[in-house]
Design a protein around this motif. Structure first.
Motif, PDB file in Angstrom:
ATOM      1  N   VAL A  46     -20.309 -57.639  18.156  1.00  0.00           N
ATOM      2  CA  VAL A  46     -20.351 -58.054  16.750  1.00  0.00           C
ATOM      3  C   VAL A  46     -21.451 -59.078  16.493  1.00  0.00           C
ATOM      4  O   VAL A  46     -21.810 -59.324  15.358  1.00  0.00           O
ATOM      5  N   MET A  52     -15.783 -57.962  20.323  1.00  0.00           N
ATOM      6  CA  MET A  52     -14.465 -58.113  19.726  1.00  0.00           C
ATOM      7  C   MET A  52     -13.758 -56.754  19.724  1.00  0.00           C
ATOM      8  O   MET A  52     -14.400 -55.715  19.827  1.00  0.00           O
ATOM      9  N   TYR A  81     -16.094 -57.864  11.023  1.00  0.00           N
ATOM     10  CA  TYR A  81     -15.983 -59.228  11.526  1.00  0.00           C
ATOM     11  C   TYR A  81     -16.999 -60.124  10.818  1.00  0.00           C
ATOM     12  O   TYR A  81     -18.152 -59.746  10.657  1.00  0.00           O
TER      13      TYR A  81
END
Length: 95
Positions: A46, A52, A81
């Motif tokens: 990310v 993640m 994110y």
């Protein structure tokens, strides 16, 4: 039994798959996870060096006290994110 996928460029794990092939008992006879129970977890980058969760899948075959059965499936996905300003500052100061 399980399998793990590794990204060749970053050596970060990308996906893990685990499957119960023999019954697993917990707390003696109180609970048992049956063969056919499976878990999949995927990660995605990310930001620079930050990975993640991307997806989580779980199929559970279990019983409790030999009377109660639990057969369930769960599929979760994670996306969009957004970095927290405090976390970005901390990451940048550690370089």
């Amino acid at each position: 039994k399980g399998r793990l996928w590794i990204d060749k460029a970053s050596y970060q794990w990308v996906k893990v798959h685990a499957e119960v092939v023999k019954p697993v008992s917990f707390y003696g006879f109180l609970a048992k996870v049956a063969p056919g129970t499976e878990f999949d977890l995927e990660q995605t980058p990310v930001a620079a060096g930050i990975w993640m969760p991307k997806a989580f899948k779980m199929a559970v075959r279990a019983s409790a006290l030999g009377f109660f059965s639990e057969n369930s499936n769960e599929n979760d996905s994670f996306h969009d994110y957004q970095p927290m300003p405090q976390a970005l500052a901390l990451l940048q100061s550690s370089k």
